[in-house]
Write a protein that holds these residues in place. Structure first.
Motif, PDB file in Angstrom:
ATOM      1  N   MET A 169    -119.197  38.953  37.590  1.00 22.45           N
ATOM      2  CA  MET A 169    -117.781  39.180  37.281  1.00 22.45           C
ATOM      3  C   MET A 169    -117.215  37.944  36.579  1.00 22.45           C
ATOM      4  O   MET A 169    -117.532  36.824  36.943  1.00 22.45           O
ATOM      5  CB  MET A 169    -116.999  39.418  38.577  1.00 22.45           C
ATOM      6  N   PRO A 170    -116.357  38.196  35.599  1.00 19.34           N
ATOM      7  CA  PRO A 170    -115.745  37.067  34.899  1.00 19.34           C
ATOM      8  C   PRO A 170    -114.733  36.336  35.791  1.00 19.34           C
ATOM      9  O   PRO A 170    -114.129  36.921  36.692  1.00 19.34           O
ATOM     10  CB  PRO A 170    -115.049  37.721  33.703  1.00 19.34           C
ATOM     11  N   ASP A 217    -122.548  35.006  27.978  1.00 22.16           N
ATOM     12  CA  ASP A 217    -122.515  35.983  29.071  1.00 22.16           C
ATOM     13  C   ASP A 217    -122.450  37.432  28.588  1.00 22.16           C
ATOM     14  O   ASP A 217    -122.214  38.351  29.374  1.00 22.16           O
ATOM     15  CB  ASP A 217    -121.332  35.694  29.997  1.00 22.16           C
ATOM     16  N   ASP A 218    -122.603  37.633  27.280  1.00 26.36           N
ATOM     17  CA  ASP A 218    -122.696  38.971  26.671  1.00 26.36           C
ATOM     18  C   ASP A 218    -121.395  39.782  26.715  1.00 26.36           C
ATOM     19  O   ASP A 218    -121.417  41.002  26.771  1.00 26.36           O
ATOM     20  CB  ASP A 218    -123.838  39.761  27.314  1.00 26.36           C
ATOM     21  N   TYR A 219    -120.237  39.090  26.694  1.00 30.77           N
ATOM     22  CA  TYR A 219    -118.972  39.801  26.587  1.00 30.77           C
ATOM     23  C   TYR A 219    -118.554  39.972  25.130  1.00 30.77           C
ATOM     24  O   TYR A 219    -117.765  40.844  24.804  1.00 30.77           O
ATOM     25  CB  TYR A 219    -117.861  39.061  27.345  1.00 30.77           C
ATOM     26  N   LYS A 243    -115.306  47.224  27.577  1.00 29.60           N
ATOM     27  CA  LYS A 243    -115.045  47.932  28.846  1.00 29.60           C
ATOM     28  C   LYS A 243    -114.193  47.062  29.769  1.00 29.60           C
ATOM     29  O   LYS A 243    -113.193  47.530  30.317  1.00 29.60           O
ATOM     30  CB  LYS A 243    -116.373  48.283  29.517  1.00 29.60           C
ATOM     31  N   ILE A 244    -114.572  45.806  29.919  1.00 25.39           N
ATOM     32  CA  ILE A 244    -113.808  44.889  30.768  1.00 25.39           C
ATOM     33  C   ILE A 244    -112.416  44.671  30.174  1.00 25.39           C
ATOM     34  O   ILE A 244    -111.409  44.678  30.894  1.00 25.39           O
ATOM     35  CB  ILE A 244    -114.541  43.534  30.908  1.00 25.39           C
ATOM     36  N   GLY A 245    -112.341  44.470  28.852  1.00 25.35           N
ATOM     37  CA  GLY A 245    -111.051  44.244  28.189  1.00 25.35           C
ATOM     38  C   GLY A 245    -110.083  45.389  28.415  1.00 25.35           C
ATOM     39  O   GLY A 245    -108.920  45.166  28.764  1.00 25.35           O
ATOM     40  N   LYS A 246    -110.554  46.609  28.256  1.00 25.66           N
ATOM     41  CA  LYS A 246    -109.693  47.776  28.473  1.00 25.66           C
ATOM     42  C   LYS A 246    -109.244  47.831  29.930  1.00 25.66           C
ATOM     43  O   LYS A 246    -108.077  48.085  30.217  1.00 25.66           O
ATOM     44  CB  LYS A 246    -110.404  49.071  28.093  1.00 25.66           C
ATOM     45  N   ARG A 247    -110.161  47.573  30.829  1.00 28.17           N
ATOM     46  CA  ARG A 247    -109.834  47.608  32.262  1.00 28.17           C
ATOM     47  C   ARG A 247    -108.777  46.555  32.605  1.00 28.17           C
ATOM     48  O   ARG A 247    -107.864  46.806  33.393  1.00 28.17           O
ATOM     49  CB  ARG A 247    -111.111  47.374  33.056  1.00 28.17           C
TER      50      ARG A 247
END
Length: 138
Positions: free
Chosen positions: A1-2, A49-51, A68-72
């Motif tokens: 997790m970031p 970290d492949d983001y 996906k993380i950005g939208k979330r």
């Protein structure tokens, strides 16, 4: 997790790409009020970290994982703003309050807030009841 700091960068990069079609180091630095050198370091870490994929002097793009993380993260921010409005927090406090709490809530807590906001939005009378209680306590 970031980390919370990584989340701030991913969220801002996501928003810049959504709004402008691209995100440059200078744009990110300006929107987060940090030095471009700090952005470059974080972007390199997010690339590792492949983001995102970062090429010096060429720009960056979010990977599917980053998108996906950005939208979330953007959705979480909007939800918390909506929640604070629902419970009657004054508009001038909402942005700062969301910034203060968004990294400290579990995703389980976020899911429960979604349920609560939906509960109040399903029937206007519930929202009116909440506002009446607030009026008596002010």
């Amino acid at each position: 997790m970031p980390t919370p700091s990584m989340e701030d960068y991913i969220e801002q990069i996501y928003l810049l790409i959504e709004n402008k079609g691209y995100a440059r180091v200078s744009d990110i630095a300006e929107s987060l009020s940090v030095h471009p050198s700090s952005v470059t370091k974080m972007v390199q870490k997010l690339d590792k970290d492949d983001y995102l994929v970062y090429e010096k002097y060429r720009g960056l793009i979010l990977t599917p994982k980053g998108k996906k993380i950005g939208k979330r993260l953007v959705d979480r921010h909007k939800l918390l703003e909506q929640f604070l409005r629902t419970i009657g927090v004054k508009e001038e406090h909402i942005y700062e309050d969301v910034e203060g709490i968004e990294h400290h809530l579990s995703w389980d807590a976020i899911d429960r807030i979604v349920d609560l906001v939906q509960y109040f939005e399903e029937e206007e009378s519930r929202l009116n009841d909440l506002r009446n209680v607030q009026g008596r306590n002010d």
